[in-house]
Design a protein around this motif. Structure first.
Motif, short mmCIF file in Angstrom:
data_model
loop_
_atom_site.label_atom_id
_atom_site.label_comp_id
_atom_site.label_asym_id
_atom_site.label_seq_id
_atom_site.Cartn_x
_atom_site.Cartn_y
_atom_site.Cartn_z
N ARG A 1 0.83 -1.22 0.14
CA ARG A 1 -0.04 -0.13 0.03
C ARG A 1 1.01 1.28 0.00
N ILE A 2 0.60 2.07 -1.17
CA ILE A 2 1.29 3.46 -1.01
C ILE A 2 0.51 4.47 -0.26
N LYS A 3 0.84 4.84 0.76
CA LYS A 3 0.19 6.16 1.28
C LYS A 3 0.92 7.22 1.83
N ARG B 1 6.32 8.29 -11.48
CA ARG B 1 7.72 8.23 -11.17
C ARG B 1 8.24 8.65 -9.95
N GLU B 2 7.49 9.74 -9.45
CA GLU B 2 8.00 10.38 -8.38
C GLU B 2 7.57 9.64 -7.11
N LYS B 3 6.21 9.05 -7.06
CA LYS B 3 5.83 7.84 -6.24
C LYS B 3 6.90 6.80 -6.15
N LEU B 4 7.31 6.20 -7.27
CA LEU B 4 8.20 5.07 -7.52
C LEU B 4 9.30 5.35 -6.80
N ALA B 5 10.06 6.60 -7.16
CA ALA B 5 11.17 7.00 -6.44
C ALA B 5 11.49 7.07 -5.20
N LYS B 6 10.10 7.57 -4.47
CA LYS B 6 9.88 7.87 -3.05
C LYS B 6 9.82 6.42 -2.26
N TYR B 7 9.19 5.75 -2.73
CA TYR B 7 8.67 4.42 -2.17
C TYR B 7 9.38 3.17 -2.41
#
Length: 317
Positions: free
Chosen positions: A5-7, A280-286
């Motif tokens: 889960r990405i949150k 891509r921003e969320k991929l890099a962050k998580y």
């Protein structure tokens, strides 16, 4: 079992999620009586916790929600205490420390806590009402973080996906005729449309509006046009949508010719939905935190109008 889960919990911006869950075994247990209670508990929770319902649909064996989590900075200490007392059902209870206050603030802005609390209350009611016991839902709910910005029409696509559920199921030919969905609620003036004036500012910037009521009306026209298949509604410039419909000879009759592409796991198993840059921003962050065994990357299809999801790469061969 761990559940991907990405949150986020943000101090300065809202976060949006598509939430989905299904009854165990695919059983058709949600009749009108259960759906009424489902809706009652869902909207009652908005006063105790910190979320807004942007869209929803309740089907016989599953539900979809589009939920907005406001920034934590929007809630001052007075409002926080009021919600704490509602949550504890005690009008005199106080926070015992600043740490407890901060923990509660974070908790009521957490999508896992919000949906978990809501589902637990519904299951308790359901089991009592039906003299049953045990699990009702087959698994933990799925959630996808949704980009809401002028750079992507992901919000409109997700709303269309939710609204078209009863159409795909053959229950109605137009979602306005299905009582247990946000689209019908919007047209009836329900609270589910409270944010529509904000969405006007995001998606309808070239259409003139004179007040909040005007904004809400225009956004709903734009959303209906989107469901009808009009993807580039901004080309309407400052015309009203009615004028634009006449100009392009677009019928108001619903002929959902893209039902199939709306019905896919793109929405309910992909973690993030938005522009390629957002994904891509969320991929890099998580990516480090998630500890995926397979490589994840932005994914789209030609017909998705530059909307991307975050999916694992298929194994070659």
């Amino acid at each position: 079992m761990a559940h991907n889960r990405i949150k986020e919990i943000c101090e300065d911006q809202a976060v949006y999620y598509l939430v989905t869950n299904r009854i165990a075994g695919g059983r058709m247990l949600f009749k009108d009586f259960e759906k009424h209670k489902f809706k009652e508990l869902l909207f009652a929770g908005c006063a105790r916790l910190s979320y807004q319902v942007i869209d929803y649909v309740f089907m016989d064996n599953h539900f979809h929600l589009l939920v907005k989590i406001p920034p934590t900075s929007n809630m001052d200490d007075v409002e926080l205490l009021n919600r704490y007392r509602l949550h504890k059902q005690n009008e005199e209870v106080e926070f015992i420390s600043s740490e407890q206050k901060d923990d509660f603030r974070e908790q009521i802005h957490d999508i896992s806590f919000i949906i978990g609390n809501f589902e637990q209350r519904f299951v308790q009611w359901f089991n009592k009402e039906h003299s049953s016991w045990g699990r009702l839902f087959g698994q933990r709910f799925d959630s996808e973080m949704i980009e809401v910005s002028p750079q992507s029409d992901s919000l409109l696509r997700v709303m269309a996906y939710i609204s078209l559920n009863p159409v795909r199921a053959g229950i109605v030919t137009d979602p306005k005729d299905f009582f247990f969905c946000g689209y019908a609620d919007r047209l009836a003036g329900g609270s589910v449309g409270d944010c529509d004036n904000d969405f006007f500012d995001i998606f309808c910037r070239e259409i003139e509006a004179h007040d909040i009521r005007d904004k809400r009306t225009h956004f709903r026209e734009v959303f209906r046009a989107y469901m009808l298949g009009l993807r580039r509604h901004k080309n309407a410039d400052s015309q009203t949508l009615a004028e634009f419909f006449r100009e392009v000879n677009l019928s108001e009759e619903l002929a959902w010719d893209d039902l199939f592409i709306h019905k896919c796991r793109f929405f309910t198993k992909c973690l993030v939905i938005g522009s390629e840059a957002f994904v891509r921003e969320k991929l890099a962050k998580y990516s480090q935190k998630m500890k995926w065994k397979r490589i994840h990357e932005p994914y789209t299809e030609d017909e998705w109008n530059d909307i991307y999801s975050l999916k694992p790469r298929r194994r070659s061969g």
